[in-house]
Write a protein that holds these residues in place. Structure first.
Motif, PDB file in Angstrom:
ATOM      1  N   UNK A   1      13.865   8.690   7.829  1.00 24.74           N
ATOM      2  CA  UNK A   1      12.844   8.725   6.780  1.00 24.74           C
ATOM      3  C   UNK A   1      13.140   9.815   5.764  1.00 24.74           C
TER       4      UNK A   1
ATOM      5  N   UNK B   1       4.916  -1.526   3.087  1.00 24.00           N
ATOM      6  CA  UNK B   1       3.833  -1.780   4.040  1.00 24.00           C
ATOM      7  C   UNK B   1       2.631  -2.225   3.232  1.00 24.00           C
ATOM      8  N   UNK B   2       2.001  -3.329   3.652  1.00 19.68           N
ATOM      9  CA  UNK B   2       0.880  -3.877   2.913  1.00 19.68           C
ATOM     10  C   UNK B   2      -0.453  -3.268   3.316  1.00 19.68           C
ATOM     11  N   UNK B   3      -1.524  -3.724   2.646  1.00 11.97           N
ATOM     12  CA  UNK B   3      -2.868  -3.233   2.925  1.00 11.97           C
ATOM     13  C   UNK B   3      -3.421  -3.800   4.216  1.00 11.97           C
ATOM     14  N   UNK B   4      -3.201  -5.104   4.381  1.00 15.55           N
ATOM     15  CA  UNK B   4      -3.822  -5.787   5.494  1.00 15.55           C
ATOM     16  C   UNK B   4      -3.217  -5.345   6.805  1.00 15.55           C
ATOM     17  N   UNK B   5      -4.047  -5.294   7.831  1.00 16.96           N
ATOM     18  CA  UNK B   5      -3.529  -4.950   9.153  1.00 16.96           C
ATOM     19  C   UNK B   5      -2.577  -6.023   9.653  1.00 16.96           C
TER      20      UNK B   5
ATOM     21  N   UNK C   1       5.825  -5.226  17.174  1.00 21.46           N
ATOM     22  CA  UNK C   1       5.200  -3.917  17.014  1.00 21.46           C
ATOM     23  C   UNK C   1       4.114  -3.772  18.077  1.00 21.46           C
TER      24      UNK C   1
ATOM     25  N   UNK D   1       0.838  -1.192   0.000  1.00 17.31           N
ATOM     26  CA  UNK D   1       0.000   0.000   0.000  1.00 17.31           C
ATOM     27  C   UNK D   1       0.881   1.253   0.000  1.00 17.31           C
ATOM     28  N   UNK D   2       2.051   1.109   0.641  1.00 14.94           N
ATOM     29  CA  UNK D   2       2.988   2.223   0.752  1.00 14.94           C
ATOM     30  C   UNK D   2       4.404   1.712   0.548  1.00 14.94           C
TER      31      UNK D   2
ATOM     32  N   UNK E   1       8.370   3.228   1.311  1.00 20.49           N
ATOM     33  CA  UNK E   1       9.132   4.305   1.928  1.00 20.49           C
ATOM     34  C   UNK E   1      10.610   4.135   1.622  1.00 20.49           C
TER      35      UNK E   1
ATOM     36  N   UNK F   1       7.782   8.928   1.314  1.00 24.43           N
ATOM     37  CA  UNK F   1       6.769   7.889   1.272  1.00 24.43           C
ATOM     38  C   UNK F   1       5.957   8.068  -0.002  1.00 24.43           C
TER      39      UNK F   1
ATOM     40  N   UNK G   1      11.645  -6.632  11.413  1.00 24.47           N
ATOM     41  CA  UNK G   1      10.704  -6.340  12.495  1.00 24.47           C
ATOM     42  C   UNK G   1      10.605  -7.522  13.449  1.00 24.47           C
TER      43      UNK G   1
ATOM     44  N   UNK H   1       1.998  -7.098  16.264  1.00 25.91           N
ATOM     45  CA  UNK H   1       2.653  -8.135  15.464  1.00 25.91           C
ATOM     46  C   UNK H   1       3.911  -8.586  16.188  1.00 25.91           C
TER      47      UNK H   1
ATOM     48  N   UNK I   1       3.204  -7.201   7.765  1.00 29.14           N
ATOM     49  CA  UNK I   1       4.281  -6.567   8.506  1.00 29.14           C
ATOM     50  C   UNK I   1       5.093  -5.679   7.573  1.00 29.14           C
ATOM     51  N   UNK I   2       5.812  -4.754   8.156  1.00 22.90           N
ATOM     52  CA  UNK I   2       6.685  -3.878   7.391  1.00 22.90           C
ATOM     53  C   UNK I   2       7.938  -4.662   7.020  1.00 22.90           C
TER      54      UNK I   2
ATOM     55  N   UNK J   1      11.741  -4.434   5.156  1.00 23.43           N
ATOM     56  CA  UNK J   1      12.825  -3.587   4.655  1.00 23.43           C
ATOM     57  C   UNK J   1      13.694  -4.379   3.677  1.00 23.43           C
ATOM     58  N   UNK J   2      14.214  -3.679   2.664  1.00 25.95           N
ATOM     59  CA  UNK J   2      15.238  -4.262   1.818  1.00 25.95           C
ATOM     60  C   UNK J   2      16.582  -4.215   2.536  1.00 25.95           C
TER      61      UNK J   2
ATOM     62  N   UNK K   1      18.933  -5.398   5.969  1.00 19.70           N
ATOM     63  CA  UNK K   1      17.990  -4.386   6.387  1.00 19.70           C
ATOM     64  C   UNK K   1      17.378  -4.745   7.730  1.00 19.70           C
ATOM     65  N   UNK K   2      16.733  -3.792   8.394  1.00 20.45           N
ATOM     66  CA  UNK K   2      16.079  -4.095   9.672  1.00 20.45           C
ATOM     67  C   UNK K   2      14.975  -5.129   9.493  1.00 20.45           C
TER      68      UNK K   2
ATOM     69  N   UNK L   1       5.402   7.654   8.968  1.00 20.19           N
ATOM     70  CA  UNK L   1       6.842   7.802   9.113  1.00 20.19           C
ATOM     71  C   UNK L   1       7.289   7.207  10.436  1.00 20.19           C
ATOM     72  N   UNK L   2       8.341   6.394  10.366  1.00 15.99           N
ATOM     73  CA  UNK L   2       8.930   5.842  11.576  1.00 15.99           C
ATOM     74  C   UNK L   2      10.179   6.646  11.931  1.00 15.99           C
TER      75      UNK L   2
ATOM     76  N   UNK M   1      13.325  -3.643  16.020  1.00 14.54           N
ATOM     77  CA  UNK M   1      13.907  -4.297  14.850  1.00 14.54           C
ATOM     78  C   UNK M   1      15.256  -4.913  15.222  1.00 14.54           C
TER      79      UNK M   1
ATOM     80  N   UNK N   1       0.097   2.470  10.566  1.00 13.36           N
ATOM     81  CA  UNK N   1       0.136   2.045   9.189  1.00 13.36           C
ATOM     82  C   UNK N   1       0.548   3.166   8.254  1.00 13.36           C
ATOM     83  N   UNK N   2       1.601   2.897   7.505  1.00  9.35           N
ATOM     84  CA  UNK N   2       2.038   3.837   6.485  1.00  9.35           C
ATOM     85  C   UNK N   2       2.554   5.147   7.014  1.00  9.35           C
TER      86      UNK N   2
END
Lengths: 113, 114
Positions: free
Chosen positions: A46, A93-97, B48, A31-32, A34, A49, B45, B56, A100-101, A103-104, B42-43, B102-103, B35, B99-100
């Motif tokens: 950051x 970050x995905x759509x579903x709650x 959360x 969904x996003x 960053x 986004x 998770x 999570x 999980x986030x 990172x690359x 990369x970090x 800035x961290x 993380x 969600x979405x």
């Protein structure tokens, strides 16, 4: 499984040129997306986004594109400076709650004077 | 505005010992993340929190790792007993919403397990 790939090799760019970093993903519907900057010994910071319905985002010398068909984001730094040297991470970050986030592993960018 | 605070910055322990890390997020940030970042990666998770509830923890090795966020503010992450492969930087981050958003990351704690 969900996977993010960034340029595995370090990127060395001449000062003043445009640096382009790549973030590709598979088995994921973000969904996003960053972009973060990480300097040695510090936590990520950051930068930008972009949402899945946006094609491009700009901030000063930074530009991010997001192509959900190609499953790819490009991160550009124009007029690069030695101070831009760092590792750059993309995160999804995905759509579903329940998503999980993720990172690359990051791309190390070096700008030489 | 004060950033995310973490302590200690560095820790060296022997395997099978226990260790705890502390994090104080930015004031007003309801979401807190822990993380693990292994060198060159990369970090990842671990857990959360939303206020003092867990959102999570699917990637937290629960046989040895535990975390809590009492009163929805500060948080501690504990490893007991530590293994060699736990050597990494442990990053704490916070955000206004889960969600979405800035961290904001703290400086991290570098753990070395000998």
């Amino acid at each position: 499984s969900q996977k993010i790939e960034q340029n595995s090799e370090a990127l060395n760019i001449q000062e003043g040129k445009t640096a382009t970093l790549t973030c590709n993903y598979t088995n994921y519907s973000p969904a996003y997306l960053q972009w973060y900057r990480q300097d040695p010994g510090r936590g990520p910071v950051f930068l930008l986004l972009i949402r899945e319905n946006e094609k491009e985002k700009r901030k000063e010398r930074l530009k991010v594109t997001f192509d959900t068909t190609l499953k790819q984001s490009l991160f550009h730094i124009t007029a690069s400076q030695p101070a831009d040297s760092a590792t750059y991470l993309c995160a999804l970050t995905g759509y579903s709650s329940a998503s999980k986030i993720i990172f690359g592993s990051g791309t190390r960018l070096s700008i030489r004077p | 505005e004060a950033g995310v605070a973490q302590s200690p910055r560095y820790k060296i322990i022997e395997k099978r010992q226990s260790v705890a890390f502390w994090c104080n997020p930015i004031s007003g940030h309801a979401t807190l993340y822990w993380y693990q970042q292994i060198l060159g990666q990369g970090p990842k998770l671990l857990i959360q929190f939303q206020n003092n509830g867990v959102v999570d923890d699917s990637q937290l090795p629960k046989d040895r790792f535990s975390a809590e966020r009492l009163k929805g503010v500060d948080s501690t992450l504990k490893i007991q007993p530590a293994k060699l492969e736990d050597s990494a930087v442990y990053l704490c981050a916070s955000s206004l919403s889960p969600r979405g958003d800035t961290q904001y990351f703290g400086p991290g704690t570098r753990l070395t397990v000998l």
